[in-house]
Design a protein around this motif. Sequence first.
Motif, PDB file in Angstrom:
ATOM      1  N   TRP A 195       0.855  -1.185   0.000  1.00 27.70           N
ATOM      2  CA  TRP A 195       0.000   0.000   0.000  1.00 27.70           C
ATOM      3  C   TRP A 195       0.893   1.238   0.000  1.00 27.70           C
ATOM      4  O   TRP A 195       1.830   1.341   0.794  1.00 27.70           O
ATOM      5  N   ILE A 196       0.565   2.178  -0.890  1.00 23.66           N
ATOM      6  CA  ILE A 196       1.368   3.388  -1.029  1.00 23.66           C
ATOM      7  C   ILE A 196       0.499   4.595  -0.681  1.00 23.66           C
ATOM      8  O   ILE A 196      -0.618   4.732  -1.174  1.00 23.66           O
ATOM      9  N   PHE A 197       1.048   5.485   0.138  1.00 25.94           N
ATOM     10  CA  PHE A 197       0.344   6.713   0.545  1.00 25.94           C
ATOM     11  C   PHE A 197       0.412   7.739  -0.590  1.00 25.94           C
ATOM     12  O   PHE A 197       1.488   8.014  -1.122  1.00 25.94           O
ATOM     13  N   LEU A 198      -0.752   8.279  -0.967  1.00 23.04           N
ATOM     14  CA  LEU A 198      -0.799   9.179  -2.123  1.00 23.04           C
ATOM     15  C   LEU A 198      -1.304  10.585  -1.817  1.00 23.04           C
ATOM     16  O   LEU A 198      -1.161  11.486  -2.656  1.00 23.04           O
ATOM     17  N   GLY A 199      -1.926  10.773  -0.663  1.00 20.35           N
ATOM     18  CA  GLY A 199      -2.447  12.116  -0.385  1.00 20.35           C
ATOM     19  C   GLY A 199      -3.642  12.035   0.534  1.00 20.35           C
ATOM     20  O   GLY A 199      -3.866  11.016   1.199  1.00 20.35           O
ATOM     21  N   HIS A 200      -4.432  13.113   0.559  1.00 21.96           N
ATOM     22  CA  HIS A 200      -5.571  13.185   1.472  1.00 21.96           C
ATOM     23  C   HIS A 200      -6.821  13.595   0.712  1.00 21.96           C
ATOM     24  O   HIS A 200      -6.754  14.410  -0.206  1.00 21.96           O
ATOM     25  N   GLU A 201      -7.944  13.031   1.121  1.00 21.22           N
ATOM     26  CA  GLU A 201      -9.182  13.291   0.365  1.00 21.22           C
ATOM     27  C   GLU A 201      -9.574  14.761   0.337  1.00 21.22           C
ATOM     28  O   GLU A 201     -10.260  15.190  -0.583  1.00 21.22           O
ATOM     29  N   THR A 202      -9.106  15.548   1.341  1.00 20.71           N
ATOM     30  CA  THR A 202      -9.464  16.970   1.322  1.00 20.71           C
ATOM     31  C   THR A 202      -8.687  17.743   0.252  1.00 20.71           C
ATOM     32  O   THR A 202      -8.966  18.918   0.024  1.00 20.71           O
ATOM     33  N   GLU A 203      -7.744  17.105  -0.422  1.00 18.37           N
ATOM     34  CA  GLU A 203      -7.098  17.746  -1.570  1.00 18.37           C
ATOM     35  C   GLU A 203      -8.016  17.761  -2.780  1.00 18.37           C
ATOM     36  O   GLU A 203      -7.824  18.559  -3.702  1.00 18.37           O
ATOM     37  N   ILE A 204      -8.963  16.822  -2.809  1.00 18.25           N
ATOM     38  CA  ILE A 204      -9.885  16.721  -3.946  1.00 18.25           C
ATOM     39  C   ILE A 204     -11.311  16.656  -3.409  1.00 18.25           C
ATOM     40  O   ILE A 204     -11.976  15.624  -3.507  1.00 18.25           O
ATOM     41  N   ILE A 233      -3.316   8.905 -11.597  1.00 11.51           N
ATOM     42  CA  ILE A 233      -4.305   9.972 -11.404  1.00 11.51           C
ATOM     43  C   ILE A 233      -5.149   9.581 -10.201  1.00 11.51           C
ATOM     44  O   ILE A 233      -5.655   8.451 -10.133  1.00 11.51           O
ATOM     45  N   VAL A 234      -5.278  10.492  -9.253  1.00 11.40           N
ATOM     46  CA  VAL A 234      -6.142  10.269  -8.086  1.00 11.40           C
ATOM     47  C   VAL A 234      -7.345  11.188  -8.279  1.00 11.40           C
ATOM     48  O   VAL A 234      -7.200  12.407  -8.283  1.00 11.40           O
ATOM     49  N   ALA A 235      -8.522  10.601  -8.504  1.00 14.68           N
ATOM     50  CA  ALA A 235      -9.663  11.419  -8.919  1.00 14.68           C
ATOM     51  C   ALA A 235     -10.929  11.028  -8.172  1.00 14.68           C
ATOM     52  O   ALA A 235     -11.124   9.874  -7.791  1.00 14.68           O
ATOM     53  N   ARG A 236     -11.801  12.023  -7.976  1.00 16.49           N
ATOM     54  CA  ARG A 236     -13.092  11.799  -7.331  1.00 16.49           C
ATOM     55  C   ARG A 236     -14.167  11.789  -8.421  1.00 16.49           C
ATOM     56  O   ARG A 236     -14.243  12.721  -9.221  1.00 16.49           O
ATOM     57  N   ASP A 237     -14.987  10.749  -8.440  1.00 15.17           N
ATOM     58  CA  ASP A 237     -15.997  10.637  -9.505  1.00 15.17           C
ATOM     59  C   ASP A 237     -17.318  11.275  -9.083  1.00 15.17           C
ATOM     60  O   ASP A 237     -17.438  11.862  -8.005  1.00 15.17           O
ATOM     61  N   ARG A 238     -18.329  11.148  -9.957  1.00 12.65           N
ATOM     62  CA  ARG A 238     -19.640  11.772  -9.708  1.00 12.65           C
ATOM     63  C   ARG A 238     -20.313  11.202  -8.469  1.00 12.65           C
ATOM     64  O   ARG A 238     -21.214  11.805  -7.916  1.00 12.65           O
ATOM     65  N   ASP A 239     -19.941   9.987  -8.080  1.00 11.49           N
ATOM     66  CA  ASP A 239     -20.550   9.370  -6.894  1.00 11.49           C
ATOM     67  C   ASP A 239     -19.711   9.617  -5.637  1.00 11.49           C
ATOM     68  O   ASP A 239     -19.916   8.960  -4.608  1.00 11.49           O
ATOM     69  N   ASN A 240     -18.743  10.544  -5.740  1.00  8.26           N
ATOM     70  CA  ASN A 240     -17.881  10.880  -4.612  1.00  8.26           C
ATOM     71  C   ASN A 240     -16.872   9.801  -4.238  1.00  8.26           C
ATOM     72  O   ASN A 240     -16.241   9.881  -3.194  1.00  8.26           O
ATOM     73  N   GLU A 241     -16.746   8.783  -5.089  1.00 10.34           N
ATOM     74  CA  GLU A 241     -15.748   7.736  -4.820  1.00 10.34           C
ATOM     75  C   GLU A 241     -14.385   8.205  -5.331  1.00 10.34           C
ATOM     76  O   GLU A 241     -14.297   8.874  -6.379  1.00 10.34           O
ATOM     77  N   ILE A 242     -13.330   7.816  -4.620  1.00 13.13           N
ATOM     78  CA  ILE A 242     -11.978   8.168  -5.057  1.00 13.13           C
ATOM     79  C   ILE A 242     -11.346   6.972  -5.773  1.00 13.13           C
ATOM     80  O   ILE A 242     -11.419   5.839  -5.294  1.00 13.13           O
ATOM     81  N   HIS A 243     -10.767   7.247  -6.933  1.00 14.56           N
ATOM     82  CA  HIS A 243     -10.159   6.197  -7.752  1.00 14.56           C
ATOM     83  C   HIS A 243      -8.706   6.551  -8.034  1.00 14.56           C
ATOM     84  O   HIS A 243      -8.347   7.726  -8.127  1.00 14.56           O
ATOM     85  N   VAL A 244      -7.902   5.520  -8.187  1.00 13.11           N
ATOM     86  CA  VAL A 244      -6.496   5.711  -8.552  1.00 13.11           C
ATOM     87  C   VAL A 244      -6.243   4.891  -9.815  1.00 13.11           C
ATOM     88  O   VAL A 244      -6.475   3.678  -9.830  1.00 13.11           O
ATOM     89  N   SER A 245      -5.829   5.564 -10.885  1.00 13.08           N
ATOM     90  CA  SER A 245      -5.611   4.896 -12.172  1.00 13.08           C
ATOM     91  C   SER A 245      -4.224   5.219 -12.695  1.00 13.08           C
ATOM     92  O   SER A 245      -3.728   6.344 -12.488  1.00 13.08           O
ATOM     93  N   LEU A 246      -3.640   4.252 -13.386  1.00 10.58           N
ATOM     94  CA  LEU A 246      -2.330   4.480 -13.999  1.00 10.58           C
ATOM     95  C   LEU A 246      -2.461   5.611 -15.022  1.00 10.58           C
ATOM     96  O   LEU A 246      -3.346   5.583 -15.880  1.00 10.58           O
ATOM     97  N   ASN A 247      -1.559   6.592 -14.930  1.00 13.06           N
ATOM     98  CA  ASN A 247      -1.653   7.769 -15.801  1.00 13.06           C
ATOM     99  C   ASN A 247      -0.930   7.518 -17.123  1.00 13.06           C
ATOM    100  O   ASN A 247      -0.031   8.260 -17.515  1.00 13.06           O
ATOM    101  N   VAL A 248      -1.327   6.430 -17.774  1.00 15.27           N
ATOM    102  CA  VAL A 248      -0.683   6.044 -19.032  1.00 15.27           C
ATOM    103  C   VAL A 248      -1.782   5.599 -19.986  1.00 15.27           C
ATOM    104  O   VAL A 248      -2.554   4.694 -19.667  1.00 15.27           O
TER     105      VAL A 248
END
Lengths: 189, 466
Positions: B49-58, B75-90
């Motif tokens: 598990w890798i630490f990437l940031g805090h939800e209050t950033e997004i 990419i660490v992103a919040r979707d329309r349902d307020n869920e946070i996702h992490v996807s390879l930025n490639v």
Amino acid sequence: MEKNPLEPRPLPPSLRANRVPVGSPLYNDMVEFMYDEAELFDTLRLRDWIAMVAKDIEYTVPLRHTRATRDQDKSVVRTVQHMYDDYRSIMLRVMRVMDTRSAWGEDPPSRTKHMVSNIRVYRTDKEDEFKVHSYLLMTRNRFDHDKFDLIPCERHDVIRKTESGYQLARREVIIDQAVLGTPNLGIFL
Amino acid sequence: MHQHAETTLRDGTTISDLINHETREVKVRALSDPELYELEMERIFAKTWIFLGHETEIPNKGDFVTRDMGSDAVIVARDRDNEIHVSLNVCPHRAMRVQTHDAGNTNVHMCIYHGWAFKPNGDFIGAPIEKECMHGKMTPKDQLGLKKARVALYGGLIFATWNIDGPSLEEFFGDAKYYFDTLFLRTKGGLEVLGPPQRFRINANWKTACEQSAADGFHTLTLHRWLGEVGPYAKKPDAEGKGADLSPEMYGSEVWTDHGHALRCIELDRKIVRLTGKDPAELTPAEKLTVLPPPGITPAMVPELLERFDDGQLKLMSWRPPQVGGFFPNGLFEFIYLPQPDGTIIGACALHAYIPKGPDKLEFMNWIFAEKDTPPELKARMLRQSVQMLGTSGMVEMEDSDTWPHQTEVAKGAMSKTITMKYQALFENGAPEGWPGPGHVGDGFTKDDTQWAWWKYWHELMTSEK
């Protein structure tokens, strides 16, 4: 809206109508101030520099963000910053380097050159305060490194005329890098 | 259970040759070797598990930040349902970096190369010229998304892993969770970032920073000696200890876990005595927390702590709270109590991630926090204090960032790479009487056990195939 308490004091605007002509006595005073300050930094005469600093100084270095062209106003971040100093913390930085034998991050000291250019001077709505906008390219070298850390930035200063000479009253340094290429800001910009 | 897979480096050395479990030594070579670096990216950063940031950033739907999981951009992103996702930025089309901004808000992440578009959750939306089917017909659309990591939130902290079926974040924290809860779950409102992280690069191997983060208290006595000369810990003439001696500040307990997490729990008794003039043994945890609340907490917020934590955790928080430590592999927390010239104490809450950027380079990221409910004026003071002491211009940490490059550089010497780093100062007395928490615990002056546990887990992962 209430001012965000996390944000430092804003700088006066750079109004072209308020420009002090290049070569005028006031302009020359400001250029000499900048050059003298650079020399004090680069020769480690930090106590002499402190005499040029106003007691109510705010000295800040915002973060940069890589943002879209349309969002350039968001590319300078003034919440968390790289530096966020007042007179007391600046004094502590100077005492750390000058009065201890353990400020290893600058002992041995970095070899620096503060190269100041593109100096523009503006009158403000205060008679005794002038805004000085300049570019700074700082080179920093340590130990036996063959490379230099480069810190390219612009400075937005407020210089105040006092009975004992000019003093730095506000400085904001906007660095060009979103990720700094130097291991710390143990030096003054 | 990890499957053992001993890897032989090009010169015939095995990874286990670098570490001596009997004498608790690690070959200096480990701090620079490029071959090891490649393996670390696969076996550690693509597995744990890798630490990437805090939800209050997004905070808003569509908000995103770009980050790194080891050598991979995400990419660490919040979707329309307020869920946070992490996807390879490639981009799965031609491997272009899809999102090139540090942060922003969008419901469509479009690759600027050929226009392939993705949702905040990484799903493929489509490619231009739909009627000509420029995404091809060979791979179905539902397989053309960005590669998705597994995400877990804890106290608003965002962690992700590529080990989709591996241990949960809670299992990974193990015994450290009991202690982390006292830092990250203090209030209902929770923590918030006070701004984006500071970022700067250091010419050093990531492990120099990270093994230090595993609770090395020893280095503070010399490397941070200035703190006792003119800094916050400078001695008043009538105080205990002599001059710049910081050793009284290094007493307490240390905790380490089998997954390399480490905590330095520094004793508050001396500060309590200074603030109250009373014997701390005669004060209840509630009384102690009220005179010296944790960073970001005011006396008025203490009743919430009393509700949220059990007696053991309250005892810990008022006696020997975790103040500095690391989460394996590359995180550091600092929840510290800093004496002020006026005799008061201001807290600072910061997290660092040390991002590997090659065998000789790391990126230092520093996030500064307060509780959401911390009054604005105190938040502002905590922020200024943190910026002045930690991170980029931090008067404490600039010494650290100047040390790690030297370690990395000398580790390349033909002779020096064969000598060993020594982790031989042992806690020999176990936990102090009445210690409330789990894990391996040592009592007294800072020792090497925490850092040794870090290297043991490094070795375990580096020799594990699965």
